[in-house]
Every structure is written in C-alpha cells, then in structure tokens.
Scaffold this motif. Structure first.
Motif, mmCIF file in Angstrom:
data_model
loop_
_atom_site.group_PDB
_atom_site.id
_atom_site.type_symbol
_atom_site.label_atom_id
_atom_site.label_comp_id
_atom_site.label_asym_id
_atom_site.label_seq_id
_atom_site.Cartn_x
_atom_site.Cartn_y
_atom_site.Cartn_z
ATOM 1 N N ARG A 1 -43.203 23.843 -20.519
ATOM 2 C CA ARG A 1 -43.326 25.167 -21.152
ATOM 3 C C ARG A 1 -43.833 24.986 -22.584
ATOM 4 O O ARG A 1 -43.926 23.874 -23.097
ATOM 5 C CB ARG A 1 -41.973 25.880 -21.165
ATOM 6 C CG ARG A 1 -40.883 25.124 -21.904
ATOM 7 C CD ARG A 1 -39.555 25.861 -21.886
ATOM 8 N NE ARG A 1 -38.495 25.106 -22.535
ATOM 9 C CZ ARG A 1 -38.294 25.081 -23.848
ATOM 10 N NH1 ARG A 1 -39.084 25.776 -24.647
ATOM 11 N NH2 ARG A 1 -37.305 24.368 -24.365
ATOM 12 N N ASP A 2 -44.195 26.107 -23.206
ATOM 13 C CA ASP A 2 -44.657 26.094 -24.602
ATOM 14 C C ASP A 2 -45.776 25.079 -24.806
ATOM 15 O O ASP A 2 -45.757 24.263 -25.735
ATOM 16 C CB ASP A 2 -43.499 25.783 -25.559
ATOM 17 C CG ASP A 2 -42.356 26.770 -25.427
ATOM 18 O OD1 ASP A 2 -42.631 27.946 -25.113
ATOM 19 O OD2 ASP A 2 -41.190 26.368 -25.619
ATOM 20 N N LEU A 3 -46.790 25.143 -23.930
ATOM 21 C CA LEU A 3 -47.851 24.144 -23.951
ATOM 22 C C LEU A 3 -49.037 24.578 -24.815
ATOM 23 O O LEU A 3 -49.259 25.772 -25.054
ATOM 24 C CB LEU A 3 -48.355 23.888 -22.530
ATOM 25 C CG LEU A 3 -47.310 23.429 -21.504
ATOM 26 C CD1 LEU A 3 -47.947 23.312 -20.130
ATOM 27 C CD2 LEU A 3 -46.687 22.115 -21.924
ATOM 28 N N THR A 4 -49.797 23.581 -25.242
ATOM 29 C CA THR A 4 -51.071 23.805 -25.917
ATOM 30 C C THR A 4 -52.182 23.299 -25.001
ATOM 31 O O THR A 4 -52.168 22.133 -24.593
ATOM 32 C CB THR A 4 -51.132 23.044 -27.259
ATOM 33 O OG1 THR A 4 -50.123 23.551 -28.129
ATOM 34 C CG2 THR A 4 -52.499 23.218 -27.912
ATOM 35 N N LEU A 5 -53.123 24.150 -24.663
ATOM 36 C CA LEU A 5 -54.232 23.750 -23.801
ATOM 37 C C LEU A 5 -55.166 22.823 -24.563
ATOM 38 O O LEU A 5 -55.653 23.168 -25.641
ATOM 39 C CB LEU A 5 -54.996 24.983 -23.317
ATOM 40 C CG LEU A 5 -56.182 24.704 -22.387
ATOM 41 C CD1 LEU A 5 -55.688 24.167 -21.043
ATOM 42 C CD2 LEU A 5 -57.016 25.965 -22.186
ATOM 43 N N LEU A 6 -55.424 21.639 -23.992
ATOM 44 C CA LEU A 6 -56.361 20.698 -24.602
ATOM 45 C C LEU A 6 -57.771 20.902 -24.098
ATOM 46 O O LEU A 6 -58.739 20.680 -24.822
ATOM 47 C CB LEU A 6 -55.911 19.261 -24.327
ATOM 48 C CG LEU A 6 -54.567 18.846 -24.920
ATOM 49 C CD1 LEU A 6 -54.236 17.420 -24.511
ATOM 50 C CD2 LEU A 6 -54.569 18.989 -26.425
ATOM 51 N N THR B 1 -44.316 4.827 -24.590
ATOM 52 C CA THR B 1 -43.186 4.568 -23.713
ATOM 53 C C THR B 1 -42.880 5.796 -22.873
ATOM 54 O O THR B 1 -42.606 6.879 -23.414
ATOM 55 C CB THR B 1 -41.937 4.201 -24.532
ATOM 56 O OG1 THR B 1 -42.231 3.037 -25.322
ATOM 57 C CG2 THR B 1 -40.747 3.909 -23.614
ATOM 58 N N ILE B 2 -42.944 5.638 -21.543
ATOM 59 C CA ILE B 2 -42.675 6.744 -20.626
ATOM 60 C C ILE B 2 -41.169 6.870 -20.422
ATOM 61 O O ILE B 2 -40.492 5.898 -20.068
ATOM 62 C CB ILE B 2 -43.369 6.513 -19.270
ATOM 63 C CG1 ILE B 2 -44.893 6.497 -19.453
ATOM 64 C CG2 ILE B 2 -42.962 7.586 -18.265
ATOM 65 C CD1 ILE B 2 -45.656 6.164 -18.181
ATOM 66 N N THR B 3 -40.655 8.063 -20.662
ATOM 67 C CA THR B 3 -39.226 8.298 -20.454
ATOM 68 C C THR B 3 -38.956 9.132 -19.198
ATOM 69 O O THR B 3 -37.851 9.089 -18.661
ATOM 70 C CB THR B 3 -38.594 9.001 -21.668
ATOM 71 O OG1 THR B 3 -39.330 10.201 -21.960
ATOM 72 C CG2 THR B 3 -38.631 8.091 -22.882
ATOM 73 N N VAL C 1 -40.490 17.103 -27.194
ATOM 74 C CA VAL C 1 -39.422 17.599 -26.342
ATOM 75 C C VAL C 1 -38.111 16.939 -26.751
ATOM 76 O O VAL C 1 -38.069 16.100 -27.638
ATOM 77 C CB VAL C 1 -39.736 17.313 -24.857
ATOM 78 C CG1 VAL C 1 -40.970 18.053 -24.424
ATOM 79 C CG2 VAL C 1 -39.901 15.825 -24.609
ATOM 80 N N VAL C 2 -37.026 17.304 -26.071
ATOM 81 C CA VAL C 2 -35.718 16.776 -26.429
ATOM 82 C C VAL C 2 -35.596 15.311 -26.040
ATOM 83 O O VAL C 2 -36.495 14.729 -25.463
ATOM 84 C CB VAL C 2 -34.610 17.607 -25.750
ATOM 85 C CG1 VAL C 2 -34.650 19.043 -26.251
ATOM 86 C CG2 VAL C 2 -34.774 17.577 -24.236
ATOM 87 N N SER C 3 -34.463 14.718 -26.341
ATOM 88 C CA SER C 3 -34.257 13.290 -26.103
ATOM 89 C C SER C 3 -34.328 12.959 -24.623
ATOM 90 O O SER C 3 -34.204 13.829 -23.764
ATOM 91 C CB SER C 3 -32.894 12.854 -26.642
ATOM 92 O OG SER C 3 -31.858 13.458 -25.878
ATOM 93 N N GLY D 1 -41.653 11.053 -26.399
ATOM 94 C CA GLY D 1 -41.103 12.354 -26.741
ATOM 95 C C GLY D 1 -42.052 13.517 -26.654
ATOM 96 O O GLY D 1 -41.698 14.646 -26.996
ATOM 97 N N VAL D 2 -43.283 13.289 -26.177
ATOM 98 C CA VAL D 2 -44.280 14.354 -26.061
ATOM 99 C C VAL D 2 -44.655 14.528 -24.594
ATOM 100 O O VAL D 2 -44.862 13.546 -23.872
ATOM 101 C CB VAL D 2 -45.536 14.038 -26.893
ATOM 102 C CG1 VAL D 2 -46.602 15.110 -26.705
ATOM 103 C CG2 VAL D 2 -45.166 13.903 -28.358
ATOM 104 N N LEU D 3 -44.744 15.775 -24.143
ATOM 105 C CA LEU D 3 -45.094 16.075 -22.764
ATOM 106 C C LEU D 3 -46.606 16.157 -22.603
ATOM 107 O O LEU D 3 -47.286 16.841 -23.378
ATOM 108 C CB LEU D 3 -44.471 17.412 -22.347
ATOM 109 C CG LEU D 3 -44.763 17.844 -20.902
ATOM 110 C CD1 LEU D 3 -43.834 17.115 -19.944
ATOM 111 C CD2 LEU D 3 -44.624 19.354 -20.738
#
Length: 264
Positions: free
Chosen positions: A212-217, A131-133, A196-198, A151-153
């Motif tokens: 921000r605070d990303l993990t490179l895939l 679900t895209i928020t 991420v937040v709500s 909830g994930v960027l």
C-alpha cells in the motif's frame, strides 16, 4: 569490464558476451555485432566499424574489437535514461527469474518474463544489492509480487492491480492504453514511498497490509510475438478442417496485433 575501473582514454578489448560498461570509440573491429536494444529498442544487432561509437549498457553478441573509452558513469549516453535503472532494480528484486552466465553462455532460469526483466536490468546497470527480509510471491488473485529489501518494498504486477495502490501518477493511464494498443504485455513497477516496518512486524502482516501507499516508478512493456512456426501450424490446422479461435485471457489486450503480425 567493471565500469568503476575505467577512465577516459583506457584501451579495452571486446569479445562476444561482454557487457559494454562505458562509451567507447572503436579502434579495430573483427565481425563485431552489438545489441543496442536497451538504448534504441531495435532487436537487430548493429555492426559498427572502426571510428564508430558503442555505448555503455549494450552487449557484444558477435566478433571482437579494440576500443578507447570516451565517457564513463554519468557522462555516458546510458546515463540520460538513468531512471530506468531504478525501475529495473525494483522489477528484478520482486522477481526470481534470472539470466545466468554458465560455460561462456547466457542461460535463462525461471519465468521467461522475469528473465527478460533481468536482462534489461543488466543492460541498465541496475544493482541487486540489499538484504531481503520478506518475499510475497505472485498469486492469481493479487496478480503482483513484491519483496522487502533493506526495509523498502519493491513491487511489480498487472497495472490494473498496482495503479490503484499508487499515489496519483499523471499520464500513467494514457501511457498504459497506448502500450496495450501496440499489443504489448505491460507491467507496472512501484515502490513503497517510505520504509516499511521492521522485519519482525512485517512477518505478521498480510500482503494487503504491506502493499500500500506506493509510488509508481514506471510501466514496462514486453513484446510477445508469435513463434516462427505459428504460420505453418495454422495452415496445417486449416487443411485438416480444424477451426481456430484466439483466446488472450485479457479482454484489454488487442488480439489483432498478433493476427496482423502473422502471415496467416
């Protein structure tokens, strides 16, 4: 073919346009051609014959065949680079371009680069569920786009703007330079390491707050070769006395790769 419905020993029929969802041994072929670029990087379709194996994640581009399932799921050859599906999921979720099948044919819709990413994701068996928020479209200042799903960027963009936002990724910079030396257009794909937040809180945040605070895939390289009519167009310009200049828009991308690939 739905991979979840297949088991070893099943007999399947293939025709042009089918995505192969399991490793198969060919029992009968009729002018069969299979695009295996997802596994091999080779753009020219392979023409396998009876008793040969075709692999999950590839596509039938011509002909027909009957084949027997030899491996499914994590036992397929495609499962070896399974992490590619994770990378491509984030790349596609942060894109809007799609490859759509209509009237028996595949049709690109939207940005060609994003369509190419979607095609690769389809071959990797990547899922677009969720679900895209919120969606943060690409803009020329950020040079990246992102989306929040469940909830994930998920984010993709120019490596120069994405890598500084990621935790240390040993070898990434060297891989980036190697890909650029090959003349590839490179995108960095990343994901927020923690949810991420709500949705309500996210709606009031800027892109800087969220991305921000990303993990490179991983890094994705796309080849952008000259069009087939480039050589003829260049020759006409020369005959007309028109001087040509190459402007790449990116000082780090080596223009000599395009020049070397053109007969002119």
């Amino acid at each position: 073919m739905n991979a979840a419905d297949l088991v070893t020993g099943d007999l399947v029929l293939l025709e042009a346009g089918d995505r192969i969802s399991a490793d198969l041994e060919l029992a009968e072929t009729h002018e069969l051609a299979v695009n295996e670029s997802m596994l091999t990087g080779e753009s020219v379709p392979r023409r396998p014959r009876e008793k040969a194996t075709v692999f999950a994640g590839t596509f039938v581009v011509e002909g027909e065949a009957a084949a027997v399932v030899t491996a499914t799921g994590p036992r397929t050859r495609l499962a070896d680079p399974a992490s590619a599906a994770e990378i491509m999921r984030s790349a596609v979720l942060s894109s809007t371009g799609r490859l759509v099948r209509a009237n028996g044919r595949w049709k690109p819709v939207g940005d060609p680069m994003e369509v190419a990413l979607h095609a690769l994701a389809l071959r990797a068996g990547s899922s677009e569920d969720g679900t895209i928020t919120r969606r943060l479209p690409f803009d020329p200042v950020r040079r990246r786009s992102s989306v929040i799903v469940d909830g994930v960027l998920h984010l993709k963009g120019a490596p120069d703007t994405v890598l500084p936002l990621c935790a240390a990724a040993p070898g990434a910079e060297q891989a980036l330079q190697d890909m650029r030396r090959r003349g590839l257009r490179v995108l960095a794909v990343a994901r927020r390491a923690a949810p991420v937040v709500s949705a309500a809180q996210t709606a009031t945040q800027t892109a800087t707050d969220v991305e921000r605070d990303l993990t490179l895939l991983g890094l994705v390289g796309l080849e952008d070769p000259p069009r087939e009519d480039v050589a003829e167009a260049i020759e006409r310009c020369r005959l007309a006395g028109i001087k040509l200049a190459m402007i790449t828009g990116d000082p780090r991308r080596p223009p000599w790769r395009w020049r070397a690939s053109s007969p002119c």
